[in-house]
Design a protein around this motif. Structure first.
Motif, PDB file in Angstrom:
ATOM      1  N   GLU A   1       0.837  -1.190   0.000  1.00  0.00           N
ATOM      2  CA  GLU A   1       0.000   0.000   0.000  1.00  0.00           C
ATOM      3  C   GLU A   1       0.872   1.239   0.000  1.00  0.00           C
ATOM      4  OE1 GLU A   1      -2.674   0.030   3.279  1.00  0.00           O
ATOM      5  OE2 GLU A   1      -3.535  -1.896   2.777  1.00  0.00           O
ATOM      6  N   ARG A   2       0.486   2.229  -0.796  1.00  0.00           N
ATOM      7  CA  ARG A   2       1.199   3.504  -0.815  1.00  0.00           C
ATOM      8  C   ARG A   2       0.681   4.356   0.338  1.00  0.00           C
ATOM      9  NH1 ARG A   2       5.614   3.944  -3.868  1.00  0.00           N
ATOM     10  NH2 ARG A   2       5.140   6.028  -4.520  1.00  0.00           N
ATOM     11  N   VAL A   3       1.571   4.968   1.081  1.00  0.00           N
ATOM     12  CA  VAL A   3       1.199   5.828   2.196  1.00  0.00           C
ATOM     13  C   VAL A   3       1.796   7.209   1.964  1.00  0.00           C
ATOM     14  CG1 VAL A   3       0.997   3.955   3.867  1.00  0.00           C
ATOM     15  CG2 VAL A   3       3.201   5.034   3.513  1.00  0.00           C
ATOM     16  N   PRO A   4       1.170   8.252   2.502  1.00  0.00           N
ATOM     17  CA  PRO A   4       1.712   9.601   2.302  1.00  0.00           C
ATOM     18  C   PRO A   4       3.097   9.745   2.919  1.00  0.00           C
ATOM     19  CG  PRO A   4      -0.513   9.675   3.209  1.00  0.00           C
ATOM     20  CD  PRO A   4      -0.078   8.255   3.236  1.00  0.00           C
ATOM     21  N   GLY A   5       3.953  10.495   2.236  1.00  0.00           N
ATOM     22  CA  GLY A   5       5.284  10.771   2.767  1.00  0.00           C
ATOM     23  C   GLY A   5       5.189  11.652   4.005  1.00  0.00           C
ATOM     24  N   ARG A   6       6.010  11.366   4.970  1.00  0.00           N
ATOM     25  CA  ARG A   6       5.971  12.116   6.221  1.00  0.00           C
ATOM     26  C   ARG A   6       6.880  13.334   6.148  1.00  0.00           C
ATOM     27  NH1 ARG A   6       7.739   7.264   9.895  1.00  0.00           N
ATOM     28  NH2 ARG A   6       9.109   7.129   8.133  1.00  0.00           N
ATOM     29  N   ALA A   7       6.593  14.305   7.000  1.00  0.00           N
ATOM     30  CA  ALA A   7       7.434  15.494   7.115  1.00  0.00           C
ATOM     31  C   ALA A   7       7.371  15.998   8.548  1.00  0.00           C
ATOM     32  CB  ALA A   7       6.966  16.584   6.163  1.00  0.00           C
ATOM     33  N   TRP A   8       8.523  16.412   9.062  1.00  0.00           N
ATOM     34  CA  TRP A   8       8.614  17.026  10.378  1.00  0.00           C
ATOM     35  C   TRP A   8       9.243  18.394  10.175  1.00  0.00           C
ATOM     36  CZ3 TRP A   8      10.125  12.112   9.182  1.00  0.00           C
ATOM     37  CH2 TRP A   8       9.421  11.079   9.780  1.00  0.00           C
ATOM     38  N   THR A   9       8.658  19.411  10.745  1.00  0.00           N
ATOM     39  CA  THR A   9       9.191  20.762  10.603  1.00  0.00           C
ATOM     40  C   THR A   9       9.458  21.344  11.981  1.00  0.00           C
ATOM     41  OG1 THR A   9       7.915  21.059   8.588  1.00  0.00           O
ATOM     42  CG2 THR A   9       8.761  23.048   9.619  1.00  0.00           C
ATOM     43  N   VAL A  10      10.672  21.796  12.174  1.00  0.00           N
ATOM     44  CA  VAL A  10      11.076  22.459  13.408  1.00  0.00           C
ATOM     45  C   VAL A  10      11.317  23.919  13.034  1.00  0.00           C
ATOM     46  CG1 VAL A  10      12.745  22.518  15.293  1.00  0.00           C
ATOM     47  CG2 VAL A  10      12.144  20.327  14.226  1.00  0.00           C
ATOM     48  N   ARG A  11      10.673  24.822  13.752  1.00  0.00           N
ATOM     49  CA  ARG A  11      10.708  26.241  13.372  1.00  0.00           C
ATOM     50  C   ARG A  11      11.007  27.119  14.584  1.00  0.00           C
ATOM     51  NH1 ARG A  11       8.204  28.262   8.947  1.00  0.00           N
ATOM     52  NH2 ARG A  11       7.052  26.322   8.737  1.00  0.00           N
ATOM     53  N   ILE A  12      11.831  28.134  14.351  1.00  0.00           N
ATOM     54  CA  ILE A  12      12.089  29.160  15.362  1.00  0.00           C
ATOM     55  C   ILE A  12      11.269  30.384  14.975  1.00  0.00           C
ATOM     56  CG2 ILE A  12      13.794  30.691  16.389  1.00  0.00           C
ATOM     57  CD1 ILE A  12      15.877  28.545  15.961  1.00  0.00           C
ATOM     58  N   THR A  13      10.490  30.867  15.916  1.00  0.00           N
ATOM     59  CA  THR A  13       9.656  32.037  15.672  1.00  0.00           C
ATOM     60  C   THR A  13      10.110  33.163  16.601  1.00  0.00           C
ATOM     61  OG1 THR A  13       7.822  30.563  15.160  1.00  0.00           O
ATOM     62  CG2 THR A  13       7.276  32.877  15.537  1.00  0.00           C
ATOM     63  N   GLY A  14      10.442  34.315  16.014  1.00  0.00           N
ATOM     64  CA  GLY A  14      10.871  35.473  16.817  1.00  0.00           C
ATOM     65  C   GLY A  14       9.688  36.301  17.282  1.00  0.00           C
ATOM     66  N   HIS A  15       9.899  36.992  18.383  1.00  0.00           N
ATOM     67  CA  HIS A  15       8.862  37.841  18.976  1.00  0.00           C
ATOM     68  C   HIS A  15       9.377  39.275  19.074  1.00  0.00           C
ATOM     69  CE1 HIS A  15       6.574  34.232  19.834  1.00  0.00           C
ATOM     70  NE2 HIS A  15       7.667  33.708  20.409  1.00  0.00           N
ATOM     71  N   SER A  16       8.473  40.212  19.307  1.00  0.00           N
ATOM     72  CA  SER A  16       8.833  41.635  19.317  1.00  0.00           C
ATOM     73  C   SER A  16       9.758  42.011  20.472  1.00  0.00           C
ATOM     74  CB  SER A  16       7.571  42.497  19.357  1.00  0.00           C
ATOM     75  OG  SER A  16       6.832  42.223  20.531  1.00  0.00           O
ATOM     76  N   ASP A  17       9.784  41.262  21.542  1.00  0.00           N
ATOM     77  CA  ASP A  17      10.667  41.576  22.685  1.00  0.00           C
ATOM     78  C   ASP A  17      12.055  40.941  22.534  1.00  0.00           C
ATOM     79  OD1 ASP A  17       9.968  38.953  23.075  1.00  0.00           O
ATOM     80  OD2 ASP A  17       9.474  39.165  25.197  1.00  0.00           O
ATOM     81  N   ARG A  18      12.401  40.548  21.302  1.00  0.00           N
ATOM     82  CA  ARG A  18      13.689  39.935  20.963  1.00  0.00           C
ATOM     83  C   ARG A  18      13.885  38.548  21.598  1.00  0.00           C
ATOM     84  NH1 ARG A  18      17.259  43.628  18.387  1.00  0.00           N
ATOM     85  NH2 ARG A  18      16.472  45.739  18.554  1.00  0.00           N
TER      86      ARG A  18
END
Length: 192
Positions: free
Chosen positions: A11-28
């Motif tokens: 069976e074909r299954v959807p490819g997986r993806a993991w995303t790690v993200r850094i989000t900045g804020h206004s107070d640095r």
């Protein structure tokens, strides 16, 4: 009653993806987030270098924990190949696990299962692993065929030692069916 999902290798299954993200804020300050909700992230911090190091280690941990599935669809292809819009390609080939990270920006790390065709078209992608090809089962060894001794009509068997293969291929010399002719000698000087 609980039914467990079982995945068959065909069976074909959807490819997986993991995303790690850094989000900045206004107070640095900044936060690290992961696309997997169960992952524990550090608290909001102003130490951006420590958060980057954590994000890189976290993406690497997802890559180490993932086993590339040979029957997965290309994650890039499931997104309409939006990561490489200028190049038209049809998803094909083995499944690869890649890490996408632009070091100049340094805010997003993505670990994805993609196909061999899309992987070189993705910017800042590094191949981490390749799906193992399914091993074919070796054919069972053929059972030895017992040597059968040729039989002679009447129930008798041929002798164990016979002519060699080369001798049996050559035909025996033929004998003529005609009776041998006797040569007559003429005697000189005698009349008949």
């Amino acid at each position: 009653m609980t039914t467990a999902y079982s995945e068959t290798p065909t069976e074909r299954v959807p490819g997986r993806a993991w995303t790690v993200r850094i989000t900045g804020h206004s107070d640095r300050s900044a936060t690290v987030s992961c696309s997997t909700p169960a992952c524990r992230m550090p608290a909001r911090s102003k130490d951006l270098a420590a958060l980057r190091a954590f994000a890189a280690r976290h993406a690497a941990a997802h890559a180490r924990a993932a086993t590339v599935r040979p029957h997965a669809w290309c994650h890039c292809g499931s997104q309409g190949c939006a990561a490489h819009p200028d190049t038209t390609a049809h998803c094909a080939g083995a499944v690869l696990l890649i890490l996408r990270h632009d070091a100049t920006v340094g805010r997003v790390w993505s670990v994805e299962e993609v196909c061999e065709t899309c992987a070189p078209l993705l910017a800042h992608a590094t191949v981490l692993a390749r799906a193992a090809t399914p091993r074919r089962r070796p054919a069972p060894p053929a059972a030895p065929v017992p040597a059968v001794r040729p039989s002679v009509p009447g129930g008798f068997s041929a002798p164990a030692t016979g002519p060699t293969e080369a001798e049996s291929r050559t035909a025996p010399a033929r004998r003529s069916r005609r009776a041998p002719q006797r040569t007559r000698r003429r005697r000189s000087g005698r009349a008949r």
